[in-house]
Each structure stands twice: as C-alpha cells, then as structure tokens.
Write a protein that holds these residues in place. Sequence first.
Motif, PDB file in Angstrom:
ATOM      1  N   GLY A 179       0.794  -1.227   0.000  1.00 44.94           N
ATOM      2  CA  GLY A 179       0.000   0.000   0.000  1.00 44.94           C
ATOM      3  C   GLY A 179       0.823   1.272   0.000  1.00 44.94           C
ATOM      4  N   ILE A 180       0.114   2.392   0.012  1.00 47.67           N
ATOM      5  CA  ILE A 180       0.759   3.705   0.063  1.00 47.67           C
ATOM      6  C   ILE A 180       0.511   4.282   1.455  1.00 47.67           C
ATOM      7  N   ALA A 181       1.584   4.628   2.144  1.00 51.48           N
ATOM      8  CA  ALA A 181       1.436   5.147   3.515  1.00 51.48           C
ATOM      9  C   ALA A 181       0.471   6.332   3.494  1.00 51.48           C
ATOM     10  N   ILE A 182      -0.424   6.341   4.458  1.00 55.67           N
ATOM     11  CA  ILE A 182      -1.551   7.271   4.458  1.00 55.67           C
ATOM     12  C   ILE A 182      -1.094   8.733   4.500  1.00 55.67           C
ATOM     13  N   ASP A 183       0.092   8.975   5.057  1.00 58.78           N
ATOM     14  CA  ASP A 183       0.532  10.378   5.129  1.00 58.78           C
ATOM     15  C   ASP A 183       1.203  10.849   3.838  1.00 58.78           C
ATOM     16  N   ARG A 184       1.330   9.974   2.856  1.00 57.04           N
ATOM     17  CA  ARG A 184       1.886  10.420   1.557  1.00 57.04           C
ATOM     18  C   ARG A 184       0.730  10.880   0.667  1.00 57.04           C
ATOM     19  N   LYS A 185       0.091  11.961   1.082  1.00 56.06           N
ATOM     20  CA  LYS A 185      -1.127  12.427   0.404  1.00 56.06           C
ATOM     21  C   LYS A 185      -0.893  12.693  -1.080  1.00 56.06           C
ATOM     22  N   ASP A 186       0.249  13.341  -1.404  1.00 56.31           N
ATOM     23  CA  ASP A 186       0.490  13.694  -2.807  1.00 56.31           C
ATOM     24  C   ASP A 186       0.584  12.442  -3.660  1.00 56.31           C
ATOM     25  N   ASN A 187       1.206  11.415  -3.081  1.00 58.65           N
ATOM     26  CA  ASN A 187       1.365  10.158  -3.804  1.00 58.65           C
ATOM     27  C   ASN A 187       0.003   9.493  -4.031  1.00 58.65           C
ATOM     28  N   VAL A 188      -0.833   9.517  -2.993  1.00 61.48           N
ATOM     29  CA  VAL A 188      -2.179   8.930  -3.124  1.00 61.48           C
ATOM     30  C   VAL A 188      -2.964   9.702  -4.192  1.00 61.48           C
ATOM     31  N   LEU A 189      -2.883  11.032  -4.128  1.00 59.18           N
ATOM     32  CA  LEU A 189      -3.636  11.853  -5.089  1.00 59.18           C
ATOM     33  C   LEU A 189      -3.179  11.605  -6.520  1.00 59.18           C
ATOM     34  N   GLU A 190      -1.867  11.482  -6.692  1.00 52.74           N
ATOM     35  CA  GLU A 190      -1.361  11.245  -8.046  1.00 52.74           C
ATOM     36  C   GLU A 190      -1.827   9.869  -8.543  1.00 52.74           C
ATOM     37  N   THR A 191      -1.904   8.917  -7.623  1.00 57.14           N
ATOM     38  CA  THR A 191      -2.384   7.578  -8.009  1.00 57.14           C
ATOM     39  C   THR A 191      -3.852   7.671  -8.440  1.00 57.14           C
ATOM     40  N   ILE A 192      -4.635   8.398  -7.675  1.00 57.83           N
ATOM     41  CA  ILE A 192      -6.058   8.548  -8.040  1.00 57.83           C
ATOM     42  C   ILE A 192      -6.178   9.243  -9.403  1.00 57.83           C
ATOM     43  N   ARG A 193      -5.403  10.296  -9.595  1.00 56.04           N
ATOM     44  CA  ARG A 193      -5.470  11.037 -10.879  1.00 56.04           C
ATOM     45  C   ARG A 193      -5.064  10.124 -12.041  1.00 56.04           C
ATOM     46  N   THR A 194      -4.070   9.284 -11.811  1.00 58.71           N
ATOM     47  CA  THR A 194      -3.617   8.367 -12.880  1.00 58.71           C
ATOM     48  C   THR A 194      -4.761   7.425 -13.265  1.00 58.71           C
ATOM     49  N   ILE A 195      -5.443   6.931 -12.247  1.00 59.11           N
ATOM     50  CA  ILE A 195      -6.585   6.032 -12.504  1.00 59.11           C
ATOM     51  C   ILE A 195      -7.678   6.801 -13.252  1.00 59.11           C
ATOM     52  N   GLN A 196      -7.978   7.996 -12.738  1.00 59.01           N
ATOM     53  CA  GLN A 196      -9.090   8.749 -13.323  1.00 59.01           C
ATOM     54  C   GLN A 196      -8.807   9.184 -14.759  1.00 59.01           C
ATOM     55  N   SER A 197      -7.521   9.282 -15.107  1.00 61.99           N
ATOM     56  CA  SER A 197      -7.241   9.741 -16.466  1.00 61.99           C
ATOM     57  C   SER A 197      -7.335   8.596 -17.489  1.00 61.99           C
ATOM     58  N   ALA A 198      -7.459   7.362 -17.028  1.00 62.16           N
ATOM     59  CA  ALA A 198      -7.649   6.239 -17.967  1.00 62.16           C
ATOM     60  C   ALA A 198      -9.153   6.060 -18.189  1.00 62.16           C
ATOM     61  N   PRO A 199      -9.605   6.162 -19.452  1.00 61.41           N
ATOM     62  CA  PRO A 199     -11.054   6.171 -19.685  1.00 61.41           C
ATOM     63  C   PRO A 199     -11.779   4.908 -19.224  1.00 61.41           C
ATOM     64  N   ASN A 200     -11.090   3.777 -19.211  1.00 65.09           N
ATOM     65  CA  ASN A 200     -11.785   2.537 -18.828  1.00 65.09           C
ATOM     66  C   ASN A 200     -11.451   2.059 -17.409  1.00 65.09           C
ATOM     67  N   LEU A 201     -10.798   2.933 -16.621  1.00 62.36           N
ATOM     68  CA  LEU A 201     -10.595   2.600 -15.198  1.00 62.36           C
ATOM     69  C   LEU A 201     -11.464   3.537 -14.379  1.00 62.36           C
ATOM     70  N   HIS A 202     -12.124   2.973 -13.379  1.00 65.20           N
ATOM     71  CA  HIS A 202     -13.040   3.783 -12.571  1.00 65.20           C
ATOM     72  C   HIS A 202     -12.557   3.766 -11.120  1.00 65.20           C
ATOM     73  N   PHE A 203     -12.116   4.908 -10.617  1.00 67.58           N
ATOM     74  CA  PHE A 203     -11.681   4.961  -9.220  1.00 67.58           C
ATOM     75  C   PHE A 203     -12.907   4.785  -8.311  1.00 67.58           C
ATOM     76  N   ALA A 204     -12.886   3.723  -7.484  1.00 69.47           N
ATOM     77  CA  ALA A 204     -14.084   3.419  -6.686  1.00 69.47           C
ATOM     78  C   ALA A 204     -13.885   3.648  -5.194  1.00 69.47           C
ATOM     79  N   GLY A 205     -12.642   3.707  -4.716  1.00 68.02           N
ATOM     80  CA  GLY A 205     -12.493   3.961  -3.283  1.00 68.02           C
ATOM     81  C   GLY A 205     -11.190   3.457  -2.708  1.00 68.02           C
ATOM     82  N   LEU A 206     -11.209   3.283  -1.382  1.00 65.07           N
ATOM     83  CA  LEU A 206      -9.991   2.955  -0.642  1.00 65.07           C
ATOM     84  C   LEU A 206     -10.052   1.547  -0.068  1.00 65.07           C
ATOM     85  N   HIS A 207      -8.868   0.956   0.041  1.00 63.15           N
ATOM     86  CA  HIS A 207      -8.725  -0.355   0.689  1.00 63.15           C
ATOM     87  C   HIS A 207      -7.563  -0.298   1.668  1.00 63.15           C
ATOM     88  N   ALA A 208      -7.711  -1.035   2.774  1.00 59.99           N
ATOM     89  CA  ALA A 208      -6.577  -1.269   3.668  1.00 59.99           C
ATOM     90  C   ALA A 208      -6.734  -2.672   4.244  1.00 59.99           C
TER      91      ALA A 208
END
Length: 434
Positions: A180-209
């Motif tokens: 996983g991505i350590a919870i305090d690495r907010k920028d890293n988490v956000l960039e991961t979400i943006r990467t997912i959201q920028s792929a037309p056939n990937l749908h960001f659905a939420g968080l897992h731990a």
Amino acid sequence: MKNDVFDSVVVGDGDTRIAGVSLKELAKECPTPLYIYDEDRLVKTMHAYTDHFTSPKFEGRVVYATKAFNCKAMLRLCQKNGLYMDSVSLGEIYTAHKAGIDMSGLYFHGNNKTVIEMRRAFEYGVGTLIVDSLEESEKLARIASEYPDCSMRILIRVNPIIEAATHKHIQTATPDSKFGIAIDRKDNVLETIRTIQSAPNLHFAGLHAHIGSQIFGSDPFTKEVDDLTDYMVMLRDEHGIHCEELDLGGGFGVWYNDADTPAPVEDVCRTIVSACEKAFAAKNLTPSVVTIEPGRSIVAEAGYLLYEITLIKKALKDTFYFVDGGMSDLIRPALYEAVYSADLVGKPADAPKQLVTIGGKCCESGDIVIRDIELPVAKEGDLLLVYSAGAYGYSMANNYNKNPLPGVVFVKDGTWRYVVRPESLDDMIARECD
Ligand code: LLP
C-alpha cells in the motif's frame, strides 16, 4: 472453548467422527496427511458473515480471501452462499475462471501484479483491481489502454500505519510494510487517483486497507475505520474526490489453542458495521459499499489435518510422536511459531496423558508440528487430528523433501468426497525433463 468450536467432532467407540464420518475409515481410503473440511461448518461461518455484515446505510460486502484455502469446490461453495472472492495471482484468477465464478465480482489484490496478470485480468473480466502504488497505477493505465472495450473498478490500497498485535510476519500496516501507500503520503495517493481517473476505462471506486492477520479485539479495526473515514473526508473536502467503496480487508483472529479468544463472527461484524455507521453519520460520508475480506476466519476452524503417527522416539529431552508429514503440509508452526492443538483419534478426554512433541518427517530441526502437548499414550499407527488447520495449511503446502501434496476432502452428513486428490509420486515429477 474447543468443544463449542468443534461441536461436529464426536469421540466414541475407539474412533472419532467429523460430521458423522469415521476418521479411521477415512484413513483406510485416503492417504494421510489429509486435510478434512466440515462443509456445514464452512457454510455456517459464511452465513454468519453475510447475515451480520449488513446495514440499512450501505451494502455490506463479504469477500472471501481465497489465499487461505483455494480450490474450485471451495470457490463454488462461496459463490453459492453469496460471498464475493479475491485473488492475488494468475493462478487464483485462473482457478476462479475454471470454477465458473462470476468474474465481475472478483477482487484482484497484490503488491506486484505482473503485466501478464493484468492482461489476463482484463481478458477474464475481473471486476475490481486494488492498486498498491503509484508505480503500479501507471503500469495498469498503460495495460488498460490495450483493452479499450473492457472496464475495471479500482480501489487504492493505503497503509494506515496501525501496528496490530500479531506475529511480525503477518503484520501489514507497519511503517516499513511493502503493502500500500502510507496514508501520510497524500500527494502520492492523489497522483495515483489522478492516474486512474485519467484512464477512460478505469473507474476509481475507493480505498482499501488490510492491517494484518490473526488480530484479536476490535480496537485496531475501529481505528482503521476512523482513520480511513478521516481520509475520505480529506479527499472529498480538499479535492472533490468521492469514494463509493470502503474496503477494510480481513484479519479476524481464530482459535488455535486456549490462549486464543476470538470474538464470534456476529460480534466482529456488528462492531465494524456500527463503527462505520457512526463515522459516516458524523462525517457526512455516503459510500454505497463497505467491504470486509475474511480469509482465515472462514476456513480455519472448519478444517482439520489428519496424520498417522509413524514412529515414537524417546530422545534425550522429549518424547516425539513422529507423523507422516510436517512442514511440507503445515508450515505455519515453523514460519510463524503458530501453536496448534491436537488429539489422538478415538482416545477419550480422560485417557492417561503424557507430555510429547509432535515432530514431522522433514530434514529440518524447525519441522515441529506441535511442541510440548499433553496427549494420551500412543502407539505406531494411531491417528492424530490437528484442529483448526483449515487456513493457510493446504494453501501453503509444498514439496520440500519431495513429499507429495496432501489431498483434501469435504465431509458432510456422514459422507466424504475429494475436493483435491492427493498428489501422486508421478504427479510430483510429471514436469521434470529427462
Ligand atoms: N485481504 C488482504 C488484502 C490480505 O492480504 C489478506 C491476507 C486477507 C484479506 C485475509 O486475511 P485473513 O482474514 O486470512 O487474516 N500465511 C499467513 C497469513 C497471510 C495473510 C495474507 N493476507 C498465515 O498463515 O498466518
């Protein structure tokens, strides 16, 4: 405790029966070591989860972590009883596909999915993939572009840094964890979400731990709910990102010996549901799905391992009951210092006892099944039944010393059937080239 847990085990007439099946008869037909699962017990536990992990506020989803015990019959039983399932490898995905599992309900985990695994996940129609890192999200987005007609829901695994009290090898939310991505690495988490959201056939659905395994008590789980819901608030308020699913992982503890005091499944479910309901209300969150991923707690106590005692040795310090298997079929004692309980088949509870050590047959000092256990006096040929062996036993079995993999039977209403044939010597060397 053991008596409540194992109410389908009956000792009498010099034999032990599980779900009405005589172990002495079973051992005549099936080679030992043999894994035995009480099918009704599996189903009962599955329903304890699906009946109690419910809420009027969200869909409670129970995903069986198949790594705990994976074979086609088990996966089909899960599907029949309303469980979703996960996978962590091409092998587990393939088994689900061959078992006829609804692949759109499959969750695909892992910290290091290969390109081939990702491609197959698209081709088999896997519904949800849990991305473990920014780097993995970039790889996934590249692969996704090869499959413009397929889509996938994506969760991101965060590491909430909760050090649950369990063996260090099965903690997964430590600061140095590979997961996983350590919870305090907010920028890293956000960039991961943006990467997912920028792929037309990937749908960001939420968080897992997933905070670890064999965890007792509810505090680590309620803390997980609090921390992850705080995170969902941050994503919503600061970045306008909505999480429709919150996946809390598994890790619920089971009984292996009398030092273990697991809460009933019903209570575990109620605690997590109510922690979620409270946090969602207080923080004005509206995820539509909350997921848990029990593995061990579905299969451990329903599973047994049957051995034959093949030699009794009086050594300098210990009396050893040697069995016809060991760390090749049950590696958890060697790997995690796991302490199991066992009985001699057919011996009443009040039989005279002695302190012995159950040793395996592998060439390894650590190949001890159970050290220092009080058991009735035995003779060669007696059968030994290890309790609560259903999780990570068969699935971690191996061919060390070229011991063939054990078979697995399901028992129910006085009958048994193989769900995995024992490996033969020829199966074992079938892939070897001349
Ligand atoms: N979800 C994820 C993402 C996991 O990694 C695991 C287990 C589970 C759920 C299920 O956890 P459970 O409910 O079974 O505790 N071989 C070790 C256990 C490794 C667990 C790996 N991940 C053992 O024998 O104790």
